[in-house]
Design an enzyme around this catalytic site. Structure first.
Site, short mmCIF file in Angstrom:
data_model
loop_
_atom_site.label_atom_id
_atom_site.label_comp_id
_atom_site.label_asym_id
_atom_site.label_seq_id
_atom_site.Cartn_x
_atom_site.Cartn_y
_atom_site.Cartn_z
N LYS A 256 25.80 -4.37 -2.35
CA LYS A 256 27.26 -4.42 -2.55
C LYS A 256 28.01 -3.83 -1.36
CE LYS A 256 26.39 -2.77 -7.02
NZ LYS A 256 26.80 -1.78 -8.02
N HIS B 147 4.96 5.42 11.63
CA HIS B 147 4.49 5.39 10.24
C HIS B 147 3.51 6.58 10.13
CE1 HIS B 147 3.35 4.09 6.36
NE2 HIS B 147 2.99 2.85 6.60
N ARG C 84 0.80 -1.23 0.00
CA ARG C 84 0.00 0.00 0.00
C ARG C 84 0.83 1.28 0.00
NH1 ARG C 84 -2.75 -4.08 1.73
NH2 ARG C 84 -0.77 -4.58 2.67
N THR C 85 1.80 1.35 0.90
CA THR C 85 2.49 2.64 1.08
C THR C 85 3.25 3.01 -0.19
OG1 THR C 85 2.71 2.05 3.40
CG2 THR C 85 4.01 3.92 2.63
N ARG D 134 11.32 3.69 3.54
CA ARG D 134 10.93 2.66 4.53
C ARG D 134 12.18 1.88 4.90
NH1 ARG D 134 5.74 -1.21 4.46
NH2 ARG D 134 4.87 0.79 5.11
#
Ligand code: CP
Length: 308
Positions: free
Chosen positions: A86, A135, A57-58, A107
């Site tokens: 890496k 959030h 969703r986000t 995120r």
């Protein structure tokens, strides 16, 4: 105090005054018809979505919001495909991406990652979920949905059930609700109770009652906010197995509910809301998902200075 959203980082919901939250909610309402027809207000602007943790969703609603406003998007949904794999350090990634984008939605599993990114980035950082911490844009969606569905946020009785220890959406939501006149009920297994300092802070601002069973308050609440157990945050996977399935909202649970109760969930849902609830008038979690688009359009247009 003058409200200024342009170039602003969104790290915690506590960075917002109530007046500012109300302004975001009003702007989200303005965005509803804009989402239908589209706009060019962010033409030439680029959103980077840097998702070091999974999301449906986000990330997708941020990307859809940007495209609805005429902007474009770059980014990754799996850090394994980025140069982090890496060994590139997080700060170097941010210092690279700031050259390509006008705003970054981030995120990360680490609490504090959004604050660190904001320290180094010349472009605004939008915290799109950091560990168990916060959030904030989900909290804005939750508030918008409550206001839209119930006509107000003040004077409501709100029960939050689930993982109140590790659930970042709950943490942002209760911090936001401290700015409103609400009565809060916290329902969770003992081990998933909200932790000390946050609980003390919320209790110092609004009425909070901790209970073990939803039955105790079902007949009086106006909003039920359900969350899943955050399996990925458990240091000991065995603990999750013990807790799995310890609470579930089904038709039996809502037998005594008020007619106008609304049930919200930030999603994803696992088994904590029975699918039979989806057919009831209480279920509003998919409307809540839909509202995510409008709220994130509002946030992007405010932060990028296209809306005041
Ligand atoms: N509510 C929420 O954050 O959902 P995603 O994890 O799918 O983005």
């Amino acid at each position: 105090m003058v409200m200024e959203f342009r170039n602003r980082n969104i790290i915690s919901i506590q960075d917002f005054t109530r007046k500012e939250i109300d302004h975001v909610l009003k702007t989200s309402q303005v965005m509803e018809p804009v989402a239908k027809i589209g706009s060019s207000m962010l033409r030439g602007k680029i959103l980077a979505t840097l998702f070091f943790e999974p999301s449906t969703r986000t990330r997708l609603s941020f990307e859809a919001a940007m495209q609805k406003l005429g902007g474009s998007t770059i980014g990754f949904s799996d850090a394994e495909t980025s140069s982090a794999k890496k060994g590139e350090n997080f700060v170097d990634t941010i210092r690279t991406v700031e050259n390509y984008a006008d705003v970054i939605a981030l995120r990360h599993r680490l609490e504090g990652a959004a604050s660190v990114a904001a320290e180094y980035s010349r472009v605004p950082i939008i915290n799109s979920g950091t560990g168990a911490q916060e959030h904030p844009t989900q909290a804005l969606i939750d508030l918008y949905t409550i206001q839209k569905e119930r006509g107000q946020i003040d004077n409501l009785k709100i029960a939050v059930i689930g993982d109140l220890r590790y659930g970042r959406t709950v943490h942002s939501l209760v911090k936001a609700l401290m700015q409103y006149n609400v009565e809060l009920f916290l329902v969770s297994p003992e081990i998933l109770r909200m932790q000390g300092s946050l609980l003390r802070e919320v209790k110092s601002k609004i009425s909070v009652t901790e209970i073990q069973s939803l039955d105790e308050v079902m007949s009086e609440i106006d909003v039920l906010y359900v969350t899943r157990i955050q399996q990925e945050r458990f240091p000991d996977p065995g603990e999750y197995v013990k807790l799995k399935g310890t609470y579930r909202v089904d038709l039996k649970s809502v037998k005594t509910a008020k007619k106008d109760l609304i049930i919200l969930h930030p999603l994803p849902r696992i088994d904590e809301i029975a699918p039979e609830i989806d057919q009831t008038p209480y279920a509003r979690y998919f409307q809540q998902v839909g509202n995510g688009l409008f709220v994130r359009m509002a946030i992007l247009s405010l932060v990028l200075g296209a809306t005041k």
